[in-house]
Write an enzyme that holds these catalytic residues in place. Structure first.
Site, PDB file in Angstrom:
ATOM      1  N   GLY A   1     -70.394  46.389 115.158  1.00 11.05           N
ATOM      2  CA  GLY A   1     -70.052  45.117 116.345  1.00 11.05           C
ATOM      3  C   GLY A   1     -71.417  44.667 116.092  1.00 11.05           C
ATOM      4  O   GLY A   1     -72.660  45.515 115.417  1.00 11.05           O
TER       5      GLY A   1
ATOM      6  N   GLY B   1     -59.256  42.721 110.695  1.00  9.68           N
ATOM      7  CA  GLY B   1     -60.149  42.788 109.816  1.00  9.68           C
ATOM      8  C   GLY B   1     -59.497  45.112 109.391  1.00  9.68           C
ATOM      9  O   GLY B   1     -59.016  45.838 110.045  1.00  9.68           O
TER      10      GLY B   1
ATOM     11  N   ASP C   1     -61.473  51.344 125.493  1.00  6.63           N
ATOM     12  CA  ASP C   1     -62.323  52.188 125.003  1.00  6.63           C
ATOM     13  C   ASP C   1     -63.696  50.922 125.843  1.00  6.63           C
ATOM     14  O   ASP C   1     -64.845  51.723 125.389  1.00  6.63           O
ATOM     15  CB  ASP C   1     -62.921  52.569 123.947  1.00  6.63           C
TER      16      ASP C   1
ATOM     17  N   HIS D   1     -66.670  53.799 125.954  1.00  7.72           N
ATOM     18  CA  HIS D   1     -66.979  53.178 124.613  1.00  7.72           C
ATOM     19  C   HIS D   1     -67.620  54.504 123.700  1.00  7.72           C
ATOM     20  O   HIS D   1     -68.913  54.621 123.433  1.00  7.72           O
ATOM     21  CB  HIS D   1     -68.034  52.103 124.496  1.00  7.72           C
TER      22      HIS D   1
ATOM     23  N   SER E   1     -66.068  55.382 118.085  1.00  2.71           N
ATOM     24  CA  SER E   1     -66.633  56.076 116.941  1.00  2.71           C
ATOM     25  C   SER E   1     -67.574  57.205 116.952  1.00  2.71           C
ATOM     26  O   SER E   1     -67.815  58.102 115.925  1.00  2.71           O
ATOM     27  CB  SER E   1     -68.018  54.787 116.228  1.00  2.71           C
TER      28      SER E   1
HETATM   29  C1  GLV Z   1     -69.173  49.982 118.030  1.00  2.00           C
HETATM   30  O1  GLV Z   1     -68.969  49.288 119.365  1.00  2.00           O
HETATM   31  C2  GLV Z   1     -70.098  49.762 117.217  1.00  2.00           C
HETATM   32  O2  GLV Z   1     -70.211  48.551 116.848  1.00  2.00           O
HETATM   33  O3  GLV Z   1     -70.596  50.231 116.135  1.00  2.00           O
HETATM   34  C1  GLV Z   2     -63.859  45.104 112.278  1.00  2.00           C
HETATM   35  O1  GLV Z   2     -65.125  44.240 112.212  1.00  2.00           O
HETATM   36  C2  GLV Z   2     -63.415  45.348 111.213  1.00  2.00           C
HETATM   37  O2  GLV Z   2     -64.173  46.461 110.603  1.00  2.00           O
HETATM   38  O3  GLV Z   2     -61.890  45.796 112.224  1.00  2.00           O
END
Ligand code: GLV
Ligand code: GLV
Length: 337
Positions: free
Chosen positions: A80, A160, A277, A302, A305
């Protein structure tokens, strides 16, 4: 004199080594893996050529002004980029690196987990066990029942990498159909990362608008970037359109969903459950937050990842982006200006 770079965290070993091996740099680094002080960052940024920062570090005009016109590269340890003032970096011709490919699998895994947790009431069920209520709740045919994933229509707000990787995982669960909405409603997605649109075993089609997506989906996955036009796109009107047995999952950014509207939708039974999340105003969520009183809502802090391999790769790619940006070379992933 060596170019100055500022890094707002200590990084995981391979990334830290890569950074320290760049001997032509003056490296200024926050000493821990906890958030750096804003005042420290503003002070250290002065005269920096590059800054490597986290999604919790605001990259606004104040920071860019503090750095001055030496600043050429921002490397964000995230997919993000809503914490970055994109217009300001465009004006100043600063390059912006980010790490979208590194975390796709991790977040898609978590998305599947949240869908299943929301449908199968995992948060509510575990809450009963943790608070000693299991003895009053003997097994019975309808105990803790929720909707099944097989046969569902899954709607994606944003289509995405993460959304597509999620869909790829869901097809073997037997979902029957996928709908998606991108910034051009009704239009085919720009990219097809997994060949799902060409030869998917199930129909995958663009929704004509948000209403169709809300009304037809049994599972709604929010996976779009946060921008002025996506803020609160999931609002009370959206929830009114949704099916009573549908679940909402948000793995994108909190403000895409209107939290008050979500609380009402859960309270009145407009939707079955939610798996989140992210939430507006995170991380300042107290234990008495109204959403936490909704048993059908699972909220995670959050951690989309947060698997070990992914965080290592994000760290390494962030450093590579920073170094490539300084040398005027191609980054692993760069945000288009
Ligand atoms: C997590 O939310 C990111 O943007 O890496
Ligand atoms: C958002 O940016 C994604 O990659 O799903």
């Amino acid at each position: 004199s060596p170019r100055k770079v500022v890094v707002t965290r200590q990084l995981i070993e391979p990334a830290q080594k890569l950074l320290e091996a760049a001997s032509d740099l003056e490296l200024i680094q926050w000493p821990t893996d906890q958030p750096c002080d804003r005042s420290w960052l503003l002070e250290q940024a002065k005269g920096a050529s590059g800054i490597l920062l986290m999604l919790s570090d605001k990259c606004d005009k104040e920071l860019m002004d503090a750095a001055g016109d030496t600043l050429k590269v921002i490397a964000s340890f995230s997919v993000g980029t809503d914490h970055v003032d994109r217009e300001a970096i465009r004006e100043r011709k600063i390059r912006l690196g980010y790490t979208p490919s590194a975390l796709t699998d991790a977040v898609a895994d978590l998305t599947v987990m949240l869908i299943l947790m929301a449908q199968r009431r995992a948060g509510e069920a575990m809450g009963k066990v943790l608070t000693g209520q299991w003895p009053q709740m003997p097994w019975s045919p309808l105990l803790m029942t929720g909707p099944q994933i097989r046969g569902t229509t899954v709607g994606f707000l944003g289509f995405g990498r993460i959304a597509q990787a999620t869909l790829q995982r869901l097809i073997p669960f037997g979902i029957s159909k996928a709908l998606y909405l991108t910034s051009k409603p009704g239009q085919p997605a720009k990219e097809d990362h997994y060949g799902l649109l060409k030869e998917g075993s199930i129909p995958v089609s663009p929704a004509s608008d948000w209403k169709q997506l809300a009304a037809e989906s049994d599972v709604v996955v929010v996976g779009c970037a946060l921008t002025p036009s996506t803020r609160h796109i999931v609002n009370s009107e959206f929830f009114h359109q949704m099916k009573k047995l549908a679940v909402l999952v948000n793995i994108a950014r909190g403000p895409v969903v209107d939290t008050d509207a979500l609380v009402s939708a859960l309270e009145t039974g407009d939707i079955f459950g939610a798996g989140l999340d992210v939430i507006e105003n995170e991380p300042n969520i107290q234990a008495d937050h109204p959403l936490l009183k909704q048993p059908r809502c699972v909220l995670l802090p959050h951690v989309g990842s947060a698997n070990i391999e992914t965080r290592e790769q994000m760290a390494v790619e962030s450093v590579k982006n920073l170094l490539a940006g300084l040398k005027g070379e191609a980054m692993v992933n760069e945000v288009e200006p």
